[in-house]
Write a protein that holds these residues in place. Structure first.
Motif, PDB file in Angstrom:
ATOM      1  N   PHE A   1      -1.614  -2.405  -8.396  1.00  0.00           N
ATOM      2  CA  PHE A   1      -0.542  -2.524  -7.404  1.00  0.00           C
ATOM      3  C   PHE A   1      -1.066  -3.107  -6.092  1.00  0.00           C
ATOM      4  CE2 PHE A   1       1.484  -0.711  -3.645  1.00  0.00           C
ATOM      5  CZ  PHE A   1       2.775  -1.177  -3.789  1.00  0.00           C
TER       6      PHE A   1
ATOM      7  N   ARG B   1      -2.791  -5.822  -0.871  1.00  0.00           N
ATOM      8  CA  ARG B   1      -3.190  -4.741   0.035  1.00  0.00           C
ATOM      9  C   ARG B   1      -4.624  -4.261  -0.211  1.00  0.00           C
ATOM     10  NH1 ARG B   1       2.215  -3.619  -0.291  1.00  0.00           N
ATOM     11  NH2 ARG B   1       3.157  -3.205   1.767  1.00  0.00           N
TER      12      ARG B   1
ATOM     13  N   GLN C   1       3.098   4.456   3.151  1.00  0.00           N
ATOM     14  CA  GLN C   1       1.973   3.569   3.506  1.00  0.00           C
ATOM     15  C   GLN C   1       2.148   2.159   2.958  1.00  0.00           C
ATOM     16  OE1 GLN C   1      -1.337   5.814   2.036  1.00  0.00           O
ATOM     17  NE2 GLN C   1      -1.650   6.903   3.959  1.00  0.00           N
ATOM     18  N   VAL C   2       2.840   2.030   1.799  1.00  0.00           N
ATOM     19  CA  VAL C   2       2.940   0.693   1.187  1.00  0.00           C
ATOM     20  C   VAL C   2       4.310   0.031   1.448  1.00  0.00           C
ATOM     21  CG1 VAL C   2       1.240   1.202  -0.593  1.00  0.00           C
ATOM     22  CG2 VAL C   2       3.659   1.624  -1.070  1.00  0.00           C
ATOM     23  N   THR C   3       5.128   0.699   2.243  1.00  0.00           N
ATOM     24  CA  THR C   3       6.438   0.118   2.545  1.00  0.00           C
ATOM     25  C   THR C   3       6.313  -0.838   3.739  1.00  0.00           C
ATOM     26  OG1 THR C   3       7.513   2.116   1.775  1.00  0.00           O
ATOM     27  CG2 THR C   3       8.842   0.651   3.154  1.00  0.00           C
ATOM     28  N   PRO C   4       6.657  -2.094   3.545  1.00  0.00           N
ATOM     29  CA  PRO C   4       6.554  -3.042   4.661  1.00  0.00           C
ATOM     30  C   PRO C   4       7.469  -2.610   5.814  1.00  0.00           C
ATOM     31  CG  PRO C   4       6.918  -4.189   2.583  1.00  0.00           C
ATOM     32  CD  PRO C   4       7.149  -2.750   2.321  1.00  0.00           C
TER      33      PRO C   4
ATOM     34  N   GLN D   1       8.746  -4.102  -2.040  1.00  0.00           N
ATOM     35  CA  GLN D   1       7.864  -5.212  -1.661  1.00  0.00           C
ATOM     36  C   GLN D   1       8.655  -6.534  -1.628  1.00  0.00           C
ATOM     37  OE1 GLN D   1       4.796  -4.229  -0.833  1.00  0.00           O
ATOM     38  NE2 GLN D   1       5.424  -2.178  -1.526  1.00  0.00           N
TER      39      GLN D   1
END
Lengths: 248, 230, 342
Positions: free
Chosen positions: A150, A156, B90-93, B136
C-alpha cells in the motif's frame, strides 16, 4: 522467564558438578584434579565477593558491548538491506569475519588497544555483532509485501517506514536474537579477559587456571551461569513485554 | 478511460507454461468492471500487469485516460503498531477527512477504529484495507478479492455506494462471485481455462445502480453467458 | 640358487621377522605429558625420543605437548599419562590437595623464569633497587609468587613498585611502559634480547636465584602407584630420559638436537634456537650442578614461599615426595654449561 532460566541453569550446573564428583570418587581422584564439595565451598567463601565483583565487571562490559553491537548491527543491517552490491558485500564480509576465531584476532586488537577496557569491549562487541548483523540483515532484507504494498503503491514509502514495518513484523525474532546474543557478548568478554585483561571473571578464570585451582573455576562458572541467566532472562522479559505491548 | 490488451502473454520465470497466452481485449471506463474466471487463469497476473508491478510480459498492455492505477488485494495488512483509526488518518490526504468519515460509517467500521489490525475479523480487515485505497488519488482501482469475507448485504451496500460516490473513476473487480460480477459490473472480462486462453471476451453485466430494481431474468441470462464463456 | 641357500635365506628372513615382532611386543608403551609446547625447553625430552634412548630401554614413549589446560598431574591421576613434567608449585599444590605423586628428577637446576630489562635502565644490584620500578608479572603465575617473595624479602611494599599484569604480547615492554618484564630466560629471553639488539639496545636479566630465591621449575613426576607397582619401568624411563637430556646438553650433539627440536617446532629460527639451546645448557646442567638432580633445599624454600603466600593451606613436607635416588644414573660426566649466564 527470569526464574525459569535461573533454575534451569542451577539444574544443569548441579548435574555437571554431580557428574564430576561421581567421576572423582569413582576414580579416587585428588582434590587437585576435581575438588570436593567442602573445598569448593571453602574456596567460594574466600573468593566469592571478589569473583562477584569480577563477574559484574564482565557483565558491565557485556551489556555495553551488546548495546554497541546492536546499534552497529542495526545501522549496517539497515544500510545493507537492499539487495544491492553494498548489501551483498556486507553480508559476505560479515560471514567471512565471523569465520575467524576471535583468539586469532585478539592479539591484533591487544596490540592496537592494549589489554584494558577497550579491548574487552571491542572483542565482546565483535563476537556479539556478526550473528546479530546477519539476523538483522535477514530481517531487513525481507520485504513484508502485504503491508509494504500500500505504502509503495501510494508513494508513501520511506526508508524509515520500511525499517519500522520490517522490524515490527519480526519483533519476536529480533528480541530472541538480541537476548540470545547476550550469551555471545558474555562469552566474548570472557574470552577477551581470558586472553588478555586485568579484570573480569575471565581474567579470574585464567589466574585460577595458572594455579590449577579448579575449585575457583567452579565458583567462577557458577557466577557466570547465574549472571548470564539473569541477564538473558531479563532481556527475554523485556522482549516479551515489548511484544505484548505492541502486538497485543 | 480504456484498458487495452493486444496479444498479451506472460509466463512466470519458474514455470513451464504461460499463465496468460495471447490475450487481447479492450475495456472501457469509468464504471465498475470485472475480471472473472476460474482459479489459475491469470486474473491476478493480469491485474498486476495492468498495475505495472509485473513488467516482463510480452505483447501490449496500455491504458487511455488513466494516470493513477492502484492495486489492492485481500491479503494486505495494516501495520500493527497503531490503531486502525490512527493508521487511516495518517494515510488520508488533506481535505479528504470527511470522505474518510463517510466511508468508515458506510463500511461499518466505527467500532473498530481503536483496535489494532490483528484484533479485528477478516471481513473488517479487508474493508479497512479497501477503505484506505478509496481515499487516495486514483483513476483506476483494481480490487483483487478486496471484499472477501464480507457478508453479502454489506458487500452490496459498499459496491453500490462506491459506484455512486466515484462515478468518474474506473474499478476493476477480480472476483469468483458470479452473481456479484453479473449484478454490479458494467463490463466483464471473462478469462477461460487454458484451452480457451487468449480468447478472453468482454461481456456486459447488469451494472446495477443505487435504488434500481434488479431484473432477475436479465441476471440469469448474464450469469449464463459468463458461465458459458469460461 | 641351490636348495641350501634358499632354505638359509628363508630361515634368516623368518628369524629377522620374528625378532622384530618380539622386540615390538616387548616394548612397554608409556605416555609422557610435557608442561608446555615443544620447544627448546623440552629439548632433552624430544632428544630422548629422537636418539632412541627410550627404545634402548625397551620403552615406547609418546611424548605429548602440555599447556595450562593439559596438566600432567591431572593426566597422571586420570591414568592418561604415566610420567609428566610439572613445575614445583603445581606439585606442592597437588600434594596439598591429596594427590599421590612423587618427584623423580628436576630438569632445571636454575629456574628459567627471570626478568629482562634494558641496560640503559639502572642495574638491579640489590633487591631494594626494585623500589619505584615498573615490574611486569603474570597475575596468578609463578612469576607473581617469585616477585612477591622478592619484594617481601626486601621489605618493599606493593605500593612502592608498579606491578603491571603482562600477557603474551610484549608491546608494553617494547614501548617501555613496563620496565622489567618476566621471561623464560632460555626461550623468550633469547628472542627479546635479539630483537632489542637489532634496535641497538642491550639488555640485562634479573635472576631471583642471585638474590637467594630458589623457586624450583620443571621436574619429572609420576604417581606413587606407578613407582610402587613398576619401579623397574620408572627406572628405565628415567634412565632413558636423563640420558636424552644429557645427550641434548652435550655441545657435540648440538646439530642433531637442533634438528630434532626443529622437527617438532618449525616456527623458531635456527639461529635463535641455537642460542636458546646454549642458554638451556646453563640452566639444566650448570657448572656447579648435576643433571636431573633434585635440589631439596630449593624445594623446601619453594614450599615455604607458597605457604607464606597462602597458596597452600598447610605444610606438605615436600621432601618426603622427592625420589632423588632414581636420578642417580650416569651423572659422572662434566657439566656442559660454559658459564654464559654469568
Amino acid at each position: 522467564m527470569l526464574v525459569r532460566r535461573t533454575y534451569q541453569f542451577l539444574i544443569v550446573y548441579c548435574i555437571g558438578l554431580a557428574s564430576l564428583l561421581g567421576l572423582k570418587y569413582a576414580l579416587s581422584l585428588s582434590d587437585y584434579v576435581i575438588p570436593s564439595i567442602p573445598l569448593i565451598l571453602e574456596t567460594a567463601g574466600q573468593v566469592f565477593s571478589d569473583y562477584l565483583r569480577a563477574a559484574f565487571s564482565t557483565l558491565s562490559v557485556t551489556v555495553l558491548g551488546q548495546i554497541i553491537s546492536i546499534i552497529l548491527a542495526f545501522s549496517v543491517g539497515i544500510a545493507g538491506r537492499k539487495s544491492s552490491w553494498l548489501g551483498s558485500f556486507i553480508r559476505a564480509t560479515a560471514y567471512n569475519i565471523q569465520a575467524y576465531p576471535i583468539v586469532a584476532l585478539a592479539p591484533i586488537i591487544f596490540i592496537l588497544l592494549g589489554d584494558g577496557f577497550l579491548s574487552r569491549l571491542l572483542i565482546a562487541s565483535i563476537i556479539c555483532y556478526f550473528p546479530l548483523l546477519l539476523s538483522v540483515l535477514g530481517v531487513m532484507a525481507a520485504p513484508v509485501q502485504e503491508i509494504e504494498h500500500f505504502y509503495q503503491a501510494t508513494g508513501r514509502m520511506s526508508w524509515q517506514l520500511e525499517v519500522k514495518i520490517r522490524a515490527f513484523e519480526n519483533l519476536s525474532k529480533l528480541t530472541t536474537v538480541i537476548s540470545g546474543s547476550a550469551t555471545l557478548a558474555m562469552a566474548g568478554t570472557i574470552v577477551a579477559e581470558f586472553i588478555a585483561a586485568n579484570a573480569g571473571i575471565g581474567y579470574s578464570i585464567r589466574t585460577a587456571l595458572y594455579q590449577s585451582d579448579l575449585a575457583k573455576i567452579f565458583v567462577a562458572l557458577f557466577l557466570i551461569g547465574i549472571i548470564i541467566s539473569l541477564y538473558q532472562g531479563l532481556l527475554e522479559n523485556i522482549g516479551q513485554w515489548i511484544i505484548q505491548k505492541k502486538l497485543g | 478511460m480504456q484498458i487495452i490488451s493486444n496479444n498479451l502473454s506472460f509466463q512466470y520465470p519458474d514455470s513451464d507454461t504461460k499463465v496468460i497466452n495471447s490475450l487481447s481485449f479492450s475495456m472501457h471506463g469509468p464504471g465498475f468492471n470485472a475480471v472473472f474466471g476460474p482459479s489459475g487463469v491469470g486474473k491476478t497476473s493480469l491485474a498486476r500487469i495492468i498495475a505495472g508491478s509485473i513488467t516482463d510480459q510480452e505483447g501490449d498492455m496500455y491504458t487511455k485516460g488513466i494516470t493513477t492505477i492502484l492495486y489492492s488485494y485481500n491479503m494486505e495488512r495494516l501495520p500493527g503498531w497503531s490503531s486502525i483509526g490512527t493508521l487511516l488518518q495518517q494515510v488520508t490526504p488533506p481535505g479528504r477527512e470527511a470522505l474518510l468519515e463517510e466511508l468508515i460509517e458506510l463500511f461499518a467500521l466505527q467500532n473498530v477504529m481503536d483496535s489494532p489490525f490483528t484484533r479485528i475479523s477478516l471481513g473488517q480487515q479487508n474493508r479497512s484495507n479497501l477503505l484506505r485505497y478509496l481515499v487516495q488519488d486514483f483513476d483506476l482501482l483494481i480490487m483483487d478479492e478486496s471484499l472477501a469475507n464480507v457478508d453479502e448485504k454489506l458487500r452490496q451496500t459498499i459496491l453500490l455506494h462506491i459506484k455512486e460516490r466515484f462515478p468518474d473513476r474506473m474499478f476493476l473487480s477480480i472476483s469468483h462471485n458470479l452473481m456479484e460480477v453479473a449484478t454490479f459490473c458494467k463490463e466483464i472480462l471473462v478469462l477461460g481455462t487454458r484451452e480457451k486462453s487468449g480468447k478472453g471476451c468482454i461481456l456486459q453485466g447488469l451494472d446495477l445502480q443505487q435504488d434500481a430494481v434488479l431484473d432477475k431474468d436479465r441476471l440469469d441470462q448474464s450469469m449464463l453467458e459468463v458461465m458459458n464463456a469460461c | 640358487m641351490n636348495t641350501t641357500t634358499t632354505y638359509s635365506l628363508l630361515f634368516f628372513l623368518f628369524v629377522s621377522a620374528f625378532s622384530s615382532v618380539a622386540a615390538w611386543a616387548d616394548q612397554q608403551e608409556l605416555n609422557y605429558r610435557l608442561k608446555w609446547l615443544f620447544n627448546i625447553g623440552a629439548s632433552g625430552d624430544i632428544y630422548a625420543q629422537a636418539n632412541g634412548s627410550f627404545t634402548a630401554q625397551g620403552l615406547k614413549v609418546r611424548v605429548r605437548e602440555g599447556s595450562p589446560e593439559k596438566n600432567a598431574i591431572n593426566e597422571l591421576e586420570l591414568g592418561r599419562a604415566d610420567f609428566g613434567v610439572a613445575s614445583a608449585d603445581q606439585v606442592i599444590q597437588a600434594l596439598d590437595k591429596g594427590a599421590h605423586l612423587v618427584v623423580l628428577a628436576q630438569i632445571f637446576q636454575i629456574n628459567p623464569m627471570q626478568w629482562i630489562y634494558r641496560d640503559d635502565q639502572p642495574k638491579i644490584n640489590k633487591l631494594a633497587d626494585l623500589r619505584g620500578r615498573k615490574v611486569g608479572i603474570t597475575f596468578g603465575g609463578n612469576d607473581e609468587t617469585i616477585m612477591r617473595t622478592l619484594l617481601t624479602q626486601a621489605s618493599i611494599k606493593e605500593k612502592e613498585v608498579k606491578l603491571s599484569g603482562v600477557r603474551f604480547d610484549f608491546t608494553p615492554f617494547f614501548r617501555r611502559k613496563v620496565e622489567i618484564w618476566p621471561v623464560y630466560r632460555n626461550t623468550q629471553g633469547v628472542i627479546l634480547k635479539e630483537k632489542l639488539a637489532q634496535e641497538g639496545e642491550g639488555v640485562r636479566f634479573f635472576n631471583p636465584a642471585d638474590f637467594g630465591v630458589h623457586f624450583v621449575a620443571n621436574s619429572i613426576i609420576t604417581s606413587e602407584k606407578m613407582l610402587k607397582e613398576q619401579p623397574q619401568v620408572v627406572k628405565k624411563f628415567l634412565t632413558a630420559l636423563l640420558q636424552g637430556w644429557k645427550a641434548a646438553m652435550n655441545p657435540a650433539e648440538e646439530n642433531k638436537v637442533l634438528a630434532a627440536v626443529k622437527k617438532m617446532n618449525k616456527n623458531t629460527e635456527d639461529g635463535i634456537m641455537k642460542k636458546q639451546l646454549a642458554i638451556t645448557r646453563e640452566l639444566v646442567w650448570p657448572a656447579s650442578g648435576t643433571i636431573g638432580a633434585i635440589n631439596e633445599v630449593a624445594w623446601k624454600q619453594t614450599e615455604a614461599i607458597m605457604l607464606r603466600q597462602g597458596r597452600i593451606k598447610q605444610a606438605v613436607h615436600v621432601e618426603k615426595y622427592l625420589r632423588q635416588q632414581y636420578a642417580q644414573c650416569e651423572l659422572t660426566d662434566e657439566p656442559s654449561g660454559t658459564g654464559v649466564l654469568k
